[in-house]
Enzyme design. Structure first.
Site: not given
Ligand SMILES: Cc1cc2nc3c(=O)[nH]c(=O)nc-3n(C[C@H](O)[C@H](O)[C@H](O)COP(=O)(O)OP(=O)(O)OC[C@H]3O[C@@H](n4cnc5c(N)ncnc54)[C@H](O)[C@@H]3O)c2cc1C
Length: 500
Positions: A15, A79
């Protein structure tokens, strides 16, 4: 960085990555700045994160994407707020709603503040927040926040959504507005002699150069923590929970679809229940110091009415609550889980992603793409996260449960910030609370209404049991009026999906 960059490379397609891709491309495509996003199919995304605050509404409005375009694709729902059953044992305060507040609430909310202040001074008053906010009443009647007429009187609201489907929608939109999408795995980060990131090396696409790198690689923080050595500061001493288990359940009756997140206290943490158009997302957020993942899964199943022998798909997650200090370091910006994670209570993380990204864009624009504002930027993002941490910790400090050592320990935890300590004392002692908040909120994203709702909603008063909180008759009439004014949640979801 002293000139507009030619190329921004986002590493990670969760996200955070796709929100950033849309914001950067929207802002700078006309300046000829190339935006690319690389993500690995093998690593995948965190797969949770289904609730938002009203800031997500601003995000879509900024991008010019109407609800009718994205909500159906992400199985999204409306929501109106979050309810908190089971956190307090005080009579009359067994549950409260943290509503989304907007100008339509203005005649009633000052009365709520007044009543809560009277009650803080131990006099009879109706201080339960649920009686005073329009969105709380919408929740109680499964109504949407969308008015049938009088469109200018808009309410603030957030959304629930399927995180994976929202990611897919945002990816499609980003590519349509010119973002280059690379499916590949980054294997190493290459620094120049000045310590800036120069390029990343990938499995199939070779070496990719860029001027600005956005670390959206999730908990691993591959660029900011891995290559640039930024350390995660643990907040385990403030926030107890470090684990979650998530289970999906079917939505039996679309007609009754709720317009709230439920955050129900369980024995060693709390459980979320999030309605989507086709199912519920559920999860138990707990501390691994008190129970094992197996025990947590068994307790969640019991809470959901699922037999312990039923084989259901579950997702277990673990994290260290905390944040880094330099979200912008050298030519790298960390967004999302790579910049830290507190816990899911109050669903604040997407808001932090959005504000970090928008503030970074504003700093670069205001300084002609220099790093002049980097120190001020990092301070303000830290205040945003720490203010959020304080508000979240308030829920634990104010719980009155005695059924497990977990709830006793989190209430008795003496490690809290000075600001939170002053807020709790000032409220309880009946001091001028406006003054207390002015002195202690600084850049806290949670303002007066949120604090009043939490403190009053959990029944944090010197004398609670002697005073009864009866529902005033006028509430009933109000509900009838609301049903005529607002679409039911089910009706509005059909309308926004083009089904009726
Ligand atoms: C249990 C739980 C519940 C949550 N509930 C909420 C909520 O209700 N509301 C809210 O605002 N937030 C919530 N969050 C937080 C939210 O899920 C995250 O902030 C949000 O999804 C963003 O995640 P991200 O994109 O940073 O990481 P991720 O979704 O982990 O994405 C990481 C990306 O990096 C890529 N990547 C990693 N390493 C490499 C590499 N070496 N080469 C290429 N690509 C790579 C992966 O492929 C992936 O696409 C929650 C989190 C948890 C743990």
């Amino acid at each position: 960085m002293n000139a507009a960059p030619n190329h921004i490379l986002i590493v990670g397609g969760g996200t955070a990555g796709w929100m950033a891709a849309n914001l950067f491309a929207h802002q700078w495509k006309s300046k000829g700045i190339k935006v690319s996003l690389i993500e690995s199919d093998v690593i995948g995304t965190v797969g949770v994160g289904e609730g938002s605050t009203p800031f997500l509404k601003d995000f879509f409005e900024k991008l010019g994407i109407p609800e009718s375009q994205w909500m159906k694709e992400a199985n999204a729902t409306y929501k109106c707020g979050i309810s908190f059953p089971g956190w307090s044992t005080h009579t009359g305060f067994d549950s409260y709603i943290h509503p989304f507040y907007s100008t339509v609430d203005s005649p009633d909310v000052p009365i709520f503040f007044e009543q809560a202040d009277i009650r803080r001074r131990s006099q009879q008053a109706q201080a339960h927040p649920d009686h005073y906010f329009v969105t709380s009443k919408l929740i109680k009647n499964s109504l949407s926040p969308i008015l049938k007429q009088d469109k200018k009187n808009k309410l603030d609201y957030g959304y629930h959504f399927d995180a994976e489907l929202l990611g897919r929608f945002l990816a499609k939109n980003a590519v349509a507005i010119g973002v280059a999408h690379i499916k590949d795995k980054v294997t190493s980060i290459n620094l120049n002699p000045a310590g800036n990131i120069e390029s990343v090396t990938t499995v199939d696409s070779g070496v990719i150069n860029a001027d600005i790198f956005i670390d959206c690689s999730g908990f691993r923080g591959m660029l900011i923590q891995g290559a640039l050595g930024e350390k995660l500061i643990s907040y385990e001493c403030y926030l107890p929970n470090d684990s979650a288990v998530a289970i999906q359940t079917p939505l039996e009756d679309m007609q009754e679809i709720p317009s709230e997140t439920v955050s129900a206290a369980l024995k060693y943490g709390w459980a979320w229940k999030i309605p989507l158009m086709n199912r519920f997302g559920n999860g138990y957020v707990y501390s691994s110091k008190y129970i094992t993942p197996e025990q947590a899964e068994a307790e969640l199943k019991q809470h959901l009415g699922i037999s312990k022998d039923d084989k259901v798909k579950s997702l277990h997650l673990k994290w260290t609550p905390g944040r880094i200090s330099n979200h912008w370091k050298k030519n790298c910006l960390a967004l999302g889980l790579s910049q830290g994670f507190l816990e899911p209570l109050e669903a604040p993380m997407l808001n932090i992603i959005q504000q970090t990204c928008e503030s970074f864009i504003a700093c670069l624009e205001a300084s002609n793409f220099s790093d002049h504002y980097m120190p001020a930027f990092n301070t303000s993002i830290n205040q945003l996260i720490d203010g959020t941490r304080d508000y979240l910790q308030g829920h634990y400090k104010l719980n009155s449960r005695t059924d497990t050592q977990y709830w006793i320990d989190v209430r008795e935890n003496q490690i809290i910030s000075n600001e939170l300590s002053e807020i709790l004392k000032g409220w309880y002692d009946g001091r001028d609370f406006n003054q207390v908040l002015r002195e202690n909120l600084k850049a806290n994203p949670y303002q007066k209404t949120s604090w009043y709702c939490m403190l009053a909603g959990l029944g944090y008063f010197k004398s609670f049991d002697q005073i009864s909180d009866e529902l005033p008759e006028s509430d009933l009439k109000e509900n009838l009026k609301l049903e005529a004014q607002f679409y039911t949640h089910a009706e509005q979801l059909r309308r926004v999906s083009g089904l009726g």
